[in-house]
Write a protein that holds these residues in place. Structure first.
Motif, PDB file in Angstrom:
ATOM      1  N   HIS A 170       0.400  -2.135  -5.513  1.00 54.87           N
ATOM      2  CA  HIS A 170      -1.004  -1.474  -5.375  1.00 54.87           C
ATOM      3  C   HIS A 170      -1.460  -1.529  -4.048  1.00 54.87           C
ATOM      4  O   HIS A 170      -2.418  -0.661  -3.739  1.00 54.87           O
ATOM      5  CB  HIS A 170      -1.960  -2.360  -6.487  1.00 54.87           C
ATOM      6  N   ASN A 171      -1.345  -2.705  -3.120  1.00 52.12           N
ATOM      7  CA  ASN A 171      -1.885  -2.832  -2.006  1.00 52.12           C
ATOM      8  C   ASN A 171      -0.859  -2.487  -0.842  1.00 52.12           C
ATOM      9  O   ASN A 171      -1.039  -2.941   0.275  1.00 52.12           O
ATOM     10  CB  ASN A 171      -2.374  -4.352  -1.730  1.00 52.12           C
ATOM     11  N   PHE A 172       0.001  -1.444  -1.195  1.00 52.19           N
ATOM     12  CA  PHE A 172       1.296  -1.204  -0.552  1.00 52.19           C
ATOM     13  C   PHE A 172       0.833  -0.704   0.825  1.00 52.19           C
ATOM     14  O   PHE A 172       1.162  -1.024   2.009  1.00 52.19           O
ATOM     15  CB  PHE A 172       2.144  -0.199  -1.270  1.00 52.19           C
ATOM     16  N   GLY A 173      -0.160   0.156   0.947  1.00 56.85           N
ATOM     17  CA  GLY A 173      -0.837   0.732   2.134  1.00 56.85           C
ATOM     18  C   GLY A 173      -1.401  -0.261   3.092  1.00 56.85           C
ATOM     19  O   GLY A 173      -0.913  -0.219   4.245  1.00 56.85           O
ATOM     20  N   THR A 174      -2.217  -1.073   2.501  1.00 54.53           N
ATOM     21  CA  THR A 174      -2.793  -2.192   3.337  1.00 54.53           C
ATOM     22  C   THR A 174      -1.808  -3.295   4.076  1.00 54.53           C
ATOM     23  O   THR A 174      -1.701  -3.451   5.244  1.00 54.53           O
ATOM     24  CB  THR A 174      -3.926  -2.998   2.512  1.00 54.53           C
ATOM     25  N   ILE A 175      -0.769  -3.486   3.205  1.00 57.87           N
ATOM     26  CA  ILE A 175       0.112  -4.309   3.460  1.00 57.87           C
ATOM     27  C   ILE A 175       1.157  -3.932   4.592  1.00 57.87           C
ATOM     28  O   ILE A 175       1.444  -4.481   5.615  1.00 57.87           O
ATOM     29  CB  ILE A 175       1.026  -4.704   2.268  1.00 57.87           C
ATOM     30  N   MET A 176       1.479  -2.582   4.477  1.00 55.86           N
ATOM     31  CA  MET A 176       2.378  -1.926   5.439  1.00 55.86           C
ATOM     32  C   MET A 176       1.332  -1.653   6.711  1.00 55.86           C
ATOM     33  O   MET A 176       2.138  -1.877   7.842  1.00 55.86           O
ATOM     34  CB  MET A 176       2.629  -0.559   4.811  1.00 55.86           C
ATOM     35  N   LEU A 177       0.165  -1.475   6.766  1.00 57.54           N
ATOM     36  CA  LEU A 177      -0.564  -1.557   7.975  1.00 57.54           C
ATOM     37  C   LEU A 177      -0.522  -2.694   8.845  1.00 57.54           C
ATOM     38  O   LEU A 177      -0.199  -2.859   9.929  1.00 57.54           O
ATOM     39  CB  LEU A 177      -1.990  -1.102   7.533  1.00 57.54           C
ATOM     40  N   PHE A 178      -0.876  -3.862   7.880  1.00 63.17           N
ATOM     41  CA  PHE A 178      -0.841  -5.221   8.486  1.00 63.17           C
ATOM     42  C   PHE A 178       0.606  -5.440   9.031  1.00 63.17           C
ATOM     43  O   PHE A 178       0.793  -5.796  10.287  1.00 63.17           O
ATOM     44  CB  PHE A 178      -1.222  -6.145   7.596  1.00 63.17           C
ATOM     45  N   GLY A 179       1.637  -5.474   8.077  1.00 64.33           N
ATOM     46  CA  GLY A 179       2.847  -5.651   8.357  1.00 64.33           C
ATOM     47  C   GLY A 179       3.526  -5.061   9.518  1.00 64.33           C
ATOM     48  O   GLY A 179       3.887  -5.456  10.547  1.00 64.33           O
ATOM     49  N   GLY A 180       3.537  -3.556   9.335  1.00 62.74           N
ATOM     50  CA  GLY A 180       4.514  -2.809  10.054  1.00 62.74           C
ATOM     51  C   GLY A 180       3.709  -2.598  11.262  1.00 62.74           C
ATOM     52  O   GLY A 180       4.367  -2.866  12.320  1.00 62.74           O
TER      53      GLY A 180
END
Lengths: 508, 508
Positions: B113-123
């Motif tokens: 669900h929070n994939f976008g936010t997580i990828m922003l932070f992580g990637g």
């Protein structure tokens, strides 16, 4: 089967790569192969579980034999032995989980109830078998001008060929259908292994000066000393673990920490025993018994389930891996070139004589007490023929040198041990299933010669019963009396302090 | 504390013994010490769990620092490094269970669900941080005439200092109290690690010829290629495992085989990726996700409990052991003599700049979407400062040579990495607990900026809703739309085939 050609070419290519690659790369390749093989074994083994002739161990071995030939052709095995020193891998990583799980899963009530019979089979069996193998080899080799082994090597050889492996038989017996037979086969296997290892340690401390009366006494002393201190160490660490688990997690449970503590304390008991050069196997076995008897009752419900299954899984993976790994030596050309076939055959002959005599001796001694039914005796006799992981570990301990080079005698001894283990696992593994099906038809399995239910009935009134007649019982039936005394002590003092008290006694 | 003198003398005696002893004996001694230490850490850590300043990781480190000094004095550590080659131990045995467990335990609904936010932070976080560290070191070192590193080393340095370790923060957050914050911190940590490792692999394939446009494009291609193939491999093996578990054990369950198969298949995904020189970490992470999403639903009830806890325990033991092991290097005189302190300080400065900028960049980019509450942002920022196991593993991979000898530059880089990891774990570990207590008082913890309950309400009618407006949703809110599409596909095709279908969706 058209994939085999592709697989073979892939392996040959990989083997060429390995020769050039660093140790990390070689480790990655060999681990990938081993892990794939383990997965295939589990899956195929499950499919053929209902088959009359096959069981999981047999399938694993057939698959392995097939793959060893590829290994052999591709020369991978030589490289593997450089990567992992045998002794370290077997004794430090693979053996402890196997033995700990044996202690953890043992049905303690049955085990201690039949303690006398088990010790007769296990203890005396090892001594008889070891004596025969040692005497046979010591007599034959010099007369046939074979090899140049020392007295210590002959003694070690005796203990190596005395450690039975009852796993394959246990896979086919059912604990609920034949509780007595199961507990005898299981307990005997464990006691046998432990006795063989302790005897082996005692032999290793043996100083080369001919085997006279003084040396024999010295060895008996070493044996008793090692047996006692290792057992005490295991018991103490098991009790400490139980106490820590009880005092620490009262009210607030953390499954992960509980499991970690159980596994680490058990491993610690093994390692400490090895540190003091005692017998780690005996320590970790008794640590397992005490941890399941006390500590296991102090942890949360999910810890109980997890510990039971996780330890069993870990143990079976270790065992499969050990067989896989050891088998690579069968197809090792370097060892083949050194092996003296006559010497090997004689060793195997001595093993066969020793294995049979020890079983017959054990059965004669114990016959009067429990076993009136013939089929059970045959199965116990049969299960004692197999040799397994412990034999191999001991053989490497005694006959492999850390430098990797080997003399011809030592190579022959390792070759014989591996051969006996693979042969008995394969042949006995195939024959056991139909044998049990023939000897124990389903309607017979519930006829148990000595039912533990009589004992069960006494349980409620045991402490009053105990006070009345403990001395007379001790004279009449020593094992049962000791057992009853222990039960009283256990209920009154041990359980309240270390855990496992209360009305419900659920054993793992 | 009067036991310490005794302990010290014992260790010194043992160290003298080790110098003379064979490798098996040395292994037994060091493993005994490590295992005892782990047990003490678990017990003391549990006692101080409620303490305001301490948590288990901090206590472990304090204990370890104390023991390292003894190790150091007794010269044990040098011997230890000879026994176990760093890369092999870290990458082949310790890292896979840690990352697999991360994938297995992740709350998939929240995560995707929070994939976008997580990828922003992580990637993006990794890319920003890696660029700053690389640029900083590349700019400063030649100007100050420090060291003689290649471009590839600078790039590797950037990725090493970009892999965050969010475990210490996660220990203090509660998944049920602050689900969004927990899933962001967790998911970001995992994606961050995976991105850093893949980037590191891409850098290792980088050919030394100056960093021009073509080389940069080539590196981006390598990054995308490694990311894709590793993910696909993990997903495929996860699905195969799920299918095997489903088709094999329908009706008759065998807990031990199920657990063994899950663990072995996961390890196989890691090893195969390493065999093809892809990223094992990414493979095993996705294998974990798919195994818990499908395969986990096909196994028996006790397998579910066992797998959940056994994998978590194994992971935490691996992590503790990794820290214990790595810390021996801090007190290694041989490395100390080579370390250039100025170079080390500059590296650490660059790390600090990189870590902060990447967090701020990530927060600015994602600020508009989910996070209106200041405390959460501070905690996410804070948790991203820590460096852990992955950094250390990568540093050894890049800067240690198999022969054991080291040049001064490489020694300095390993020293800096270890220093940053120990410092952040210690300081951040101590400060995090009071910080969270201050920022998130109990009455605030339930105020979640974006509640997943709205999503939950849509769940029943999702497939009809999906057909009506998938295109408009995709334009309006890409992540959610992809998520919904996937859910429809998952429910209709994947779950019925691979397992996990039916009305109850219980996540591990």
């Amino acid at each position: 089967m058209e994939n085999v050609g592709w697989l073979y070419e892939f392996l040959v290519a990989k083997a060429a790569e390995i020769s050039a690659a660093g140790s990390q790369r070689a480790a990655v390749i060999s681990i990938s192969l081993f892990v794939s093989l383990l997965c295939v074994c589990i899956v195929i083994g499950h499919y053929y579980e209902e088959n009359r002739w096959l069981n999981q161990a047999t399938i694993a071995i057939i698959l392995k034999l097939f793959l060893y030939m590829i290994f052999f052709l591709s020369g991978l095995c030589c490289r593997l032995r450089d990567l992992y020193p045998h002794e370290q891998l077997l004794f430090i990583y693979l053996l402890p989980p196997i033995i700990f799980n044996a202690g953890f899963q043992v049905k303690k009530k049955q085990f201690f109830h039949n303690f006398g019979t088990i010790m007769l089979f296990g203890g005396s069996g090892v001594l008889i078998s070891a004596s025969i193998v040692t005497a046979g080899c010591k007599y034959m080799f010099p007369r046939l001008k074979l090899g140049n082994l020392q007295m210590r090597d002959y003694l070690a050889l005796g203990t190596i060929f005395s450690a039975t492996d009852t796993v394959a038989t246990l896979q086919l017996l059912h604990q609920d259908e034949t509780p007595l037979l199961y507990s005898l086969v299981f307990g005997e296997g464990v006691v046998n292994d432990a006795t063989a290892v302790v005897l082996f340690r005692a032999v290793q401390r043996f100083e080369e000066a001919g085997l006279d009366g003084k040396a024999a006494l010295r060895m008996i002393y070493e044996f008793v000393y090692l047996f006692s201190v290792s057992t005490v160490l295991g018991v103490v660490i098991g009790l400490i673990a139980a106490y820590v688990l009880k005092s620490l997690y009262f009210g607030k449970h953390s499954t992960d920490k509980e499991i970690a503590l159980m596994a680490l304390m058990a491993y610690l008991s093994y390692m400490l025993a090895e540190l003091f050069q005692w017998s780690g196997i005996l320590s970790v076995f008794f640590c397992g018994i005490f941890m399941s008897h006390y500590g296991w009752h102090n942890v949360s419900g999910s810890s109980k389930i997890t510990s039971k299954h996780a330890f069993a899984t870990f143990s079976s993976i270790s065992e499969s891996f050990m067989f896989l790994y050891v088998g690579t030596n069968v197809f090792n050309v370097n060892i083949w070139q050194l092996v003296d076939v006559r010497q090997s055959r004689i060793t195997e002959l001595c093993y066969a004589a020793g294995a049979n005599s020890s079983r017959e001796g054990g059965i004669c001694l114990s016959n009067v007490r429990h076993l009136q039914l013939c089929p059970c005796v045959v199965i116990i006799w049969w299960s004692g023929i197999m040799r397994g992981a412990v034999s191999i570990a001991l053989a490497y301990q005694q006959f492999s040198t850390s430098s990797g080079t080997m003399n011809a005698d030592y190579a022959t001894m390792i070759y014989s041990t591996t051969g006996v283990v693979l042969f008995t696992t394969l042949v006995v593994g195939v024959v056991t299933k139909p044998l049990i099906a023939t000897l124990l038809p389903h309607h017979l399995r519930h006829l148990e010669p000595s039912s533990p239910k009589d004992e069960e009935a006494n349980e409620d009134g045991s402490s009053t019963f105990l006070r009345r007649s403990s001395l007379s019982m001790l004279l009449a039936n020593p094992t049962s009396a000791v057992h009853s005394l222990w039960r009283g002590f256990d209920d009154s003092y041990m359980r309240p302090f270390f855990g496992g008290g209360g009305p419900v006694r659920w054993e793992p």
